[in-house]
Design an enzyme around this catalytic site. Structure first.
Site, PDB file in Angstrom:
ATOM      1  N   LEU A 197     136.288 -28.625   5.016  1.00  9.66           N
ATOM      2  CA  LEU A 197     136.666 -30.038   4.982  1.00  9.66           C
ATOM      3  C   LEU A 197     136.637 -30.565   3.541  1.00  9.66           C
ATOM      4  O   LEU A 197     137.564 -31.245   3.091  1.00  9.66           O
ATOM      5  CB  LEU A 197     135.696 -30.823   5.865  1.00  9.66           C
ATOM      6  CG  LEU A 197     136.162 -32.163   6.402  1.00  9.66           C
ATOM      7  CD1 LEU A 197     137.477 -32.018   7.152  1.00  9.66           C
ATOM      8  CD2 LEU A 197     135.104 -32.770   7.312  1.00  9.66           C
ATOM      9  N   GLU A 198     135.580 -30.217   2.814  1.00  7.37           N
ATOM     10  CA  GLU A 198     135.451 -30.679   1.423  1.00  7.37           C
ATOM     11  C   GLU A 198     136.612 -30.133   0.595  1.00  7.37           C
ATOM     12  O   GLU A 198     137.245 -30.855  -0.177  1.00  7.37           O
ATOM     13  CB  GLU A 198     134.116 -30.215   0.829  1.00  7.37           C
ATOM     14  CG  GLU A 198     132.887 -30.799   1.511  1.00  7.37           C
ATOM     15  CD  GLU A 198     132.425 -29.984   2.713  1.00  7.37           C
ATOM     16  OE1 GLU A 198     133.167 -29.073   3.131  1.00  7.37           O
ATOM     17  OE2 GLU A 198     131.322 -30.259   3.240  1.00  7.37           O
ATOM     18  N   SER A 199     136.917 -28.829   0.792  1.00  7.93           N
ATOM     19  CA  SER A 199     138.005 -28.208   0.029  1.00  7.93           C
ATOM     20  C   SER A 199     139.340 -28.854   0.349  1.00  7.93           C
ATOM     21  O   SER A 199     140.197 -28.989  -0.520  1.00  7.93           O
ATOM     22  CB  SER A 199     138.089 -26.706   0.334  1.00  7.93           C
ATOM     23  OG  SER A 199     136.918 -26.057  -0.086  1.00  7.93           O
TER      24      SER A 199
ATOM     25  N   LEU B 210     139.343 -31.960  -1.868  1.00  3.85           N
ATOM     26  CA  LEU B 210     139.196 -31.774  -3.317  1.00  3.85           C
ATOM     27  C   LEU B 210     140.341 -30.962  -3.914  1.00  3.85           C
ATOM     28  O   LEU B 210     140.714 -31.181  -5.067  1.00  3.85           O
ATOM     29  CB  LEU B 210     137.850 -31.094  -3.620  1.00  3.85           C
ATOM     30  CG  LEU B 210     136.635 -31.962  -3.301  1.00  3.85           C
ATOM     31  CD1 LEU B 210     135.346 -31.218  -3.575  1.00  3.85           C
ATOM     32  CD2 LEU B 210     136.682 -33.256  -4.094  1.00  3.85           C
TER      33      LEU B 210
END
Ligand SMILES: *[C@@H]1O[C@H](CO)[C@@H](O)[C@H](O)[C@H]1NC(C)=O
Length: 223
Positions: A168-170, A173
């Site tokens: 999710l973070e990737s 970002l």
């Protein structure tokens, strides 16, 4: 029967003439081959139309990028704050300097003492994590901040709710920053100032596993 070469030629000649005459007669006959020809022509026309539409779409200039609002009109930072993380006071102070995306270690997460970026000469060169280290951004949701002007300048940057677990973070970002341009905080990521907290003893399964491989979290870093 004995065939004379001359007769074979004669027969061949006659058959050819007959064929030619038949073809000539047919030329004048009405033929119902028009509908299929028309259909084929129509199909080609549709294809041409579609191609010229696509070409026109390609030539059209892309929509103007959304202008980020004036910086002074905005709070500087957008912070992703999961409710189960604890932040110290430094958080408000140090994160104010985020120009793009800043990162820092997070304590008691992913079965480790801490997870976080590895920094060399002031630049992020890798990540200390036990789980899927090859994710584009193996950082925890509590371990980064994004400057609001950058986020507004990239309207396509969103969390992808369908991203596989841990990505999710990737998914956000990778729209915003190259991993090499991450801005390390917390004394070049040598201090743990943010923790995942739970009302139970933290699980350290991955830590024990990495320690057996000699790759445990740096014991010099206080958690
Ligand atoms: C981080 O490392 C860089 C390069 O070694 C250094 O110039 C800088 O002062 C360090 N920052 C902090 C806060 O320690």
């Amino acid at each position: 029967m004995k065939l004379k070469l001359k007769n074979v030629f004669l027969a061949y000649f006659l058959v050819s003439i007959a064929g030619l005459l038949y073809a000539l007669v047919q030329l004048g006959q009405p033929c119902d081959c028009l509908p299929p020809l028309r259909a084929a022509a129509e199909q080609l026309r549709q294809k041409d139309l579609r191609i010229s539409q696509l070409q026109a779409d390609l030539r059209r200039p892309p929509p103007a990028p959304a202008q980020p609002p004036e910086p002074e009109a905005l709070p500087t930072i957008y912070v992703v704050t999961p409710t189960y993380a604890r932040y110290g006071l430094w958080y408000a102070q140090e994160m104010r300097w985020t120009r793009g995306v800043s990162v820092w270690p997070v304590g008691l997460v992913g079965g480790l003492r801490f997870e976080g970026p590895r920094v060399q000469d002031g630049r992020v060169v890798g990540f200390h994590t036990a789980w899927e280290p090859n994710r584009p951004f193996p950082v925890d949701m509590a371990g980064f901040a994004v400057a609001l002007p950058l986020l507004l300048a990239k309207p396509n940057a969103q969390f992808d709710a369908t991203a596989p677990r841990g990505h999710l973070e990737s998914s956000l970002l990778s729209h915003l920053v190259d991993p090499r341009d991450l801005e390390p905080r917390a004394a070049n990521c040598t201090r743990v100032l943010v923790w995942h907290t739970r009302t139970e003893k933290p699980k350290m399964k991955q830590e024990e596993q990495l320690q057996r491989q000699g790759r445990g979290s740096d014991p010099a870093v206080e958690v």
